[in-house]
Enzyme design. Structure first.
Site, PDB file in Angstrom:
ATOM      1  N   SER A 153      -0.616  -3.057   9.871  1.00  0.00           N
ATOM      2  CA  SER A 153      -0.919  -3.102   8.448  1.00  0.00           C
ATOM      3  C   SER A 153       0.098  -2.314   7.627  1.00  0.00           C
ATOM      4  O   SER A 153       1.258  -2.680   7.552  1.00  0.00           O
ATOM      5  CB  SER A 153      -2.354  -2.583   8.241  1.00  0.00           C
ATOM      6  OG  SER A 153      -2.796  -2.800   6.928  1.00  0.00           O
ATOM      7  N   LYS A 189      -0.669  -7.395  11.922  1.00  0.00           N
ATOM      8  CA  LYS A 189      -1.759  -7.576  10.950  1.00  0.00           C
ATOM      9  C   LYS A 189      -1.135  -7.749   9.570  1.00  0.00           C
ATOM     10  O   LYS A 189      -0.809  -6.780   8.901  1.00  0.00           O
ATOM     11  CB  LYS A 189      -2.715  -6.382  10.951  1.00  0.00           C
ATOM     12  CG  LYS A 189      -3.848  -6.544   9.953  1.00  0.00           C
ATOM     13  CD  LYS A 189      -4.653  -5.266   9.820  1.00  0.00           C
ATOM     14  CE  LYS A 189      -5.709  -5.426   8.731  1.00  0.00           C
ATOM     15  NZ  LYS A 189      -5.104  -5.524   7.380  1.00  0.00           N
ATOM     16  N   ASP A 200      14.305  -4.453   7.057  1.00  0.00           N
ATOM     17  CA  ASP A 200      14.915  -5.593   6.371  1.00  0.00           C
ATOM     18  C   ASP A 200      15.937  -5.160   5.336  1.00  0.00           C
ATOM     19  O   ASP A 200      16.894  -5.890   5.050  1.00  0.00           O
ATOM     20  CB  ASP A 200      13.828  -6.441   5.701  1.00  0.00           C
ATOM     21  CG  ASP A 200      13.087  -7.311   6.698  1.00  0.00           C
ATOM     22  OD1 ASP A 200      13.336  -7.178   7.915  1.00  0.00           O
ATOM     23  OD2 ASP A 200      12.248  -8.129   6.272  1.00  0.00           O
TER      24      ASP A 200
END
Length: 554
Positions: free
Chosen positions: A444, A469, A455
């Site tokens: 999460s 999740k 990224d």
């Protein structure tokens, strides 16, 4: 009482014991119970054998933990998912009827009141859930929830009924016949069908219609996805305490078993820590009642209470004689920064362990960073292993501490307000080299932080693929009763557009696993032989942070 009622009433007793099954599934109470450490069997034949054994023992929490680990190994196996759904219904039924706030709600609500509760829950599903509701599936899941609960001992105790096996079979047949004839095509027909079934079961058994309708309330949220759920009054309060980072209790993290409560960790400034209770100790009695008689989860629940109230514990310390302690419950602050230290003084590598994301997390991290800076920090390892997540906003705020520009996370939902792009905008960004550690239990909000830093090429990610999740839940307080609900309202995507629910976050440096079939680009992954140190993942992260990492050829 009408003699034609199917269930015979019990005599009223001074107290009626409510039963719950011991498990290691996390709760949001004053004790934090982690997932069972059991590993998924190597093959499906062994899995089903282990599952059946646990089911026969009524250990539904352990069944859920085992099946969850198996699902990670066999993500496309429909039988595992269906068995998970069935086990969840069993576990949830027993858990809510061991919850005094839920029993009180059912006993004090009439048919009209529970219909209003049901209507409000359906309103929120219809308005906010990430997917359009399937009303027929909602009805069928409610029926399954009812059938499970009708066989629950705690349900019988709460309603003072004592059905025979033959009576239960007859009642199940009647429920099944009514359900098969129901035609649910929209919300109106759903509510009508639930009211008809509740009235029929009440007339046949003498049970209050509210008890039946509340199974459809709980079934409605369970039908949506794995993370949506109805929250009893006590559960709602616990969730809000976790978000705020404090609770009333003893300040321990524990694992319930059938014989004792095992202490996993202790908050130093809490009542337990100040009384000398330490990790590894075992609580064998609560208020002079053996845990073996109470059961693991009910014994853990007895550690709850009002501020200033006391509880008597019999504790078996590691290597010492048993001792009895009387502890006063009080409000305990739960730090989300578990550790902050210089792990490699020679190279100035700092280490920060984050255990959760709550309202205070960003401020805690900032305070820790300034302290580490004064100690000579040149690079930083952020450890998110085992971090189950928490508040989305907290994860965004922490990422913003390290990102000068760029997207942090994108959320997409059915409700327009859930479609958002969170951008870095924090002044005074920290610019030291970063390493982020993750594992299969990083979930999460942890995945939001790890994905954003990876990224944006801001950090090197070390460890194992994260949990996966990729959804956001909102907590709603209900206006019709003292309870709430957790509802999945959107899905989130990393800055590159990757859906976290589709495989989690891949590490740049994988420790101790073969990355066969990984979706990560080959030039992003270095496969390392595990170090023979106690924590090879941390040893690897420190090597990366100190720029001493030399990828090894297997």
């Amino acid at each position: 009482m009408r003699s034609r009622h199917l269930f015979a009433r019990l005599r009223r007793c001074a107290s009626i014991a409510l039963f719950a099954l011991a498990s290691a599934v996390p709760t949001l109470a004053q004790v934090r119970i982690p997932d069972s450490a059991m590993e998924a069997p190597a093959d499906l034949a062994s899995l089903w054998g282990d599952v059946e054994q646990l089911e026969s023992q009524g250990r539904w929490g352990d069944v859920l933990s085992l099946l969850e680990r198996a699902r990670r190994e066999y993500p496309r196996d429909a039988a595992i998912r269906e068995r998970q759904v069935a086990a969840r219904l069993q576990y949830d039924s027993r858990r809510r009827y061991a919850d005094a706030s839920f029993v009180r709600l059912v006993s004090t609500s009439d048919a009209e009141q529970t219909q209003r509760i049901y209507g409000e829950v359906l309103d929120k599903i219809e308005t906010f859930h990430v997917d359009s509701p399937n009303w027929d599936h909602c009805y069928r899941t409610g029926v399954r929830s009812l059938l499970v609960t009708l066989r629950c001992d705690a349900f019988h105790a709460a309603h003072q009924v004592s059905p025979t096996a033959d009576q239960l079979v007859a009642l199940e047949g009647m429920v099944g016949q009514i359900a098969r004839s129901a035609r649910v095509t929209d919300r109106r027909s759903l509510e009508r069908s639930v009211a008809e079934l509740s009235t029929a079961v009440s007339a046949e058994t003498g049970l209050p219609p509210s008890a039946v309708t509340m199974e459809f309330v709980c079934g409605a949220t369970s039908s949506l996805d794995w993370y949506s759920s109805f929250l009893t009054g006590d559960q709602y309060d616990e969730v809000m305490s976790q978000i705020d980072g404090n609770f009333v209790g003893l300040g321990v993290e524990l694992k319930p078993t059938d014989e004792y409560l095992e202490i996993l960790s202790v908050i130093p400034n809490g009542p337990a820590g100040q009384a000398g209770i330490a990790a590894g100790d075992r609580i064998v009695e609560v208020d002079r009642i053996p845990v073996s008689r109470l059961g693991g989860n009910p014994a853990a629940d007895r550690l709850r209470g009002e501020p200033g109230s006391t509880v008597i514990l019999s504790v078996d310390p590691v290597g010492e004689a048993r001792r009895e302690l009387t502890l006063a419950r009080r409000r305990v602050e739960i730090p989300s920064v578990e550790q902050a230290r210089i792990a490699d003084p020679e190279n100035g590598v700092a280490y920060l362990k984050l255990s959760s994301f709550q309202r205070s997390t960003s401020q805690e991290v900032s305070t820790a960073l300034w302290s580490l800076h004064r100690q000579g920090m040149k690079s930083l390892v952020i450890d998110l292993r085992g971090n189950p997540g928490g508040l989305l906003d907290a994860a965004v705020e922490v990422a913003d501490l390290f990102l000068p520009t760029g997207t942090i996370v994108t959320t997409k939902g059915r409700n327009y307000d859930e479609n958002r792009v969170h951008q870095a905008e924090q002044d005074g960004t920290w610019r030291m080299p970063l390493v982020v550690m993750i594992d299969g239990d990083s979930a999460s909000a942890s995945e939001i932080l790890a994905g954003a830093l990876r990224d944006n090429r801001r950090a090197t990610v070390v460890g194992e693929r994260s949990y996966g999740k990729g959804s956001v839940q909102m907590i709603f307080a209900l206006n019709t009763c003292s309870a709430g609900m957790r509802l999945t309202t959107s899905k989130f995507f990393s800055p590159s557009g990757h859906a976290i629910s589709d495989g989690g976050v891949e590490p740049d440096v994988a420790v101790g696993q073969q990355l066969v079939g990984t979706s990560a680009a080959p030039d992003r992954v270095a496969l390392l032989r595990p170090n023979l140190e106690a924590d090879p993942s941390l040893a690897t992260a420190l090597r990366v942070a100190s720029r001493r990492l030399q990828p090894l050829v297997p």
